[in-house]
Design an enzyme around this catalytic site. Sequence first.
Site, PDB file in Angstrom:
ATOM      1  N   ASN A  24      21.773  32.513  19.830  1.00 59.86           N
ATOM      2  CA  ASN A  24      23.052  33.194  20.055  1.00 59.86           C
ATOM      3  C   ASN A  24      24.263  32.262  20.187  1.00 59.86           C
ATOM      4  O   ASN A  24      25.370  32.647  19.820  1.00 59.86           O
ATOM      5  CB  ASN A  24      22.956  34.144  21.253  1.00 59.86           C
ATOM      6  N   CYS A  36      23.676  36.108  26.978  1.00 60.82           N
ATOM      7  CA  CYS A  36      22.865  36.213  28.208  1.00 60.82           C
ATOM      8  C   CYS A  36      23.626  36.908  29.337  1.00 60.82           C
ATOM      9  O   CYS A  36      23.026  37.622  30.146  1.00 60.82           O
ATOM     10  CB  CYS A  36      22.437  34.826  28.672  1.00 60.82           C
ATOM     11  N   GLU A  64      16.677  28.691  31.263  1.00 59.52           N
ATOM     12  CA  GLU A  64      17.774  29.657  31.270  1.00 59.52           C
ATOM     13  C   GLU A  64      17.265  30.891  30.538  1.00 59.52           C
ATOM     14  O   GLU A  64      17.128  30.883  29.308  1.00 59.52           O
ATOM     15  CB  GLU A  64      19.015  29.077  30.584  1.00 59.52           C
TER      16      GLU A  64
END
Length: 476
Positions: free
Chosen positions: A155, A285, A251
Amino acid sequence: MKKQLKKKLYIDGRWQEAKDYYELKSPFSGDVIASVPLADEREVEDALESAQSGSEKMKQLTSLERSDILERASRIFEERSEEAVEILAMECAKPLKAARAEIARTIETYKFASEEAKRINGETIPMDAAKSGKGRFAFTIREPLGVIAAITPFNFPFNLVAHKLGPAFAAGNSVVLKPANQTPLSALLTAEIFEQAGLPGGALNVVTGRGSVIGDQLVKDSRVKMVTFTGSVEVGLGIKEKAGLKKVTLELGSNSAVIVDGAEDMNAVVDRCVEGAYSFAGQVCISVQRIYVQEILYDSFVHQFVERTKQLVIGDPLSEGTDLSAMINQGEADRIEEWFKEATEAGAHILYGGKREDAIIHPTVITGGSSALSLNCKEAFAPIVTITPYGSLDEAIGLVNDSEYGLQAGIYTTSVHKAFDALHRLQVGGVMINDIPTFRVDHMPYGGVKNSGTGREGIKYSVEEMTELKLVTFKL
């Protein structure tokens, strides 16, 4: 980017052919845009051997030399920014406006890393604070770990790579980088830029291909001293289990929420929430996925939100006016279609959107959904937002915390007392007061709690993760 390219692996400062390749296709058009190497076990082994020798070269560089390399890389990114922007639009369907914002952040991230390379220091320890410490002097230093394995997502394929490479090089480490299958071109351009910037051979190695082959080999290898990963919870848990005593920074996912309790300019709040919900088709995210609105403000907020959403332009990522384009692949669009079906069958209302065209999911607004719906309790990673009314702030905080994730959250309020109450009680890694959870600048500490991961990024904080603290004592 107009013609199909045959790419190469980058190992030991050299570009080399692979035995096998795969076709990389545009998520928007379906056109083949490149032929990309599928690294095998031998090639990954070569990359690890290279990184091992590269780590010794990096360790010998001065802080200034490492800083200069990162500064030059940042400058070259500026010179080649439009090339990088086009790569983003082609390989992950990121609209040009969003792509340019990512490249601007990437440039800034490497500049932060350049600056941080000069600030790595220890501290003196007052040994005589203990009875047996009299006549002793002590200090700490930070040393590079050695070889770091970096596994990155699709992303933000330039900037999230920068968050791995920047601090790793600033600290004097070498890296084996495994980019996402859909976004290898950005990683390979990054390698080209660091080669141009004078990074020693072996300090960066890029291996593209199957995660099942490359990922496991990197995670389990004893030469790798740290794994830094951004991606799904499932893969992150697997890495944690296989990594042994290596350092691991993860993450992972989120279903970020924002509380709208009050604001002086509600139009600005609505605009910001729409931006946070639908930027890059929600594949962020910390995308706004859940909005909890004070019941007095609810009807007006929902109306304004839908009207603003209707103004978004859907289309070709290479068009200057596009706000939102295709999701990363058809499978992700299939998943979201199933979630729409689940929501409507459970009595939720799709106020706007809920439509699909190939890999494009139209921006969608849903109300009346229970907290048990996938759209609320899982990570959507899609252009979907649920809006829910609440009565008391206690109720809103409880709804935000009713999640397996805890990356970032936001709260809009005109009360400083409510702001402080919320910041202490929200179970997340970062609280954004009077802003959306999607806010991030690249030198702030960034990371979550619960299933959102472990460790922190942000250049200074990543440098700490990517170095070993050594204590030195002198008996005087």
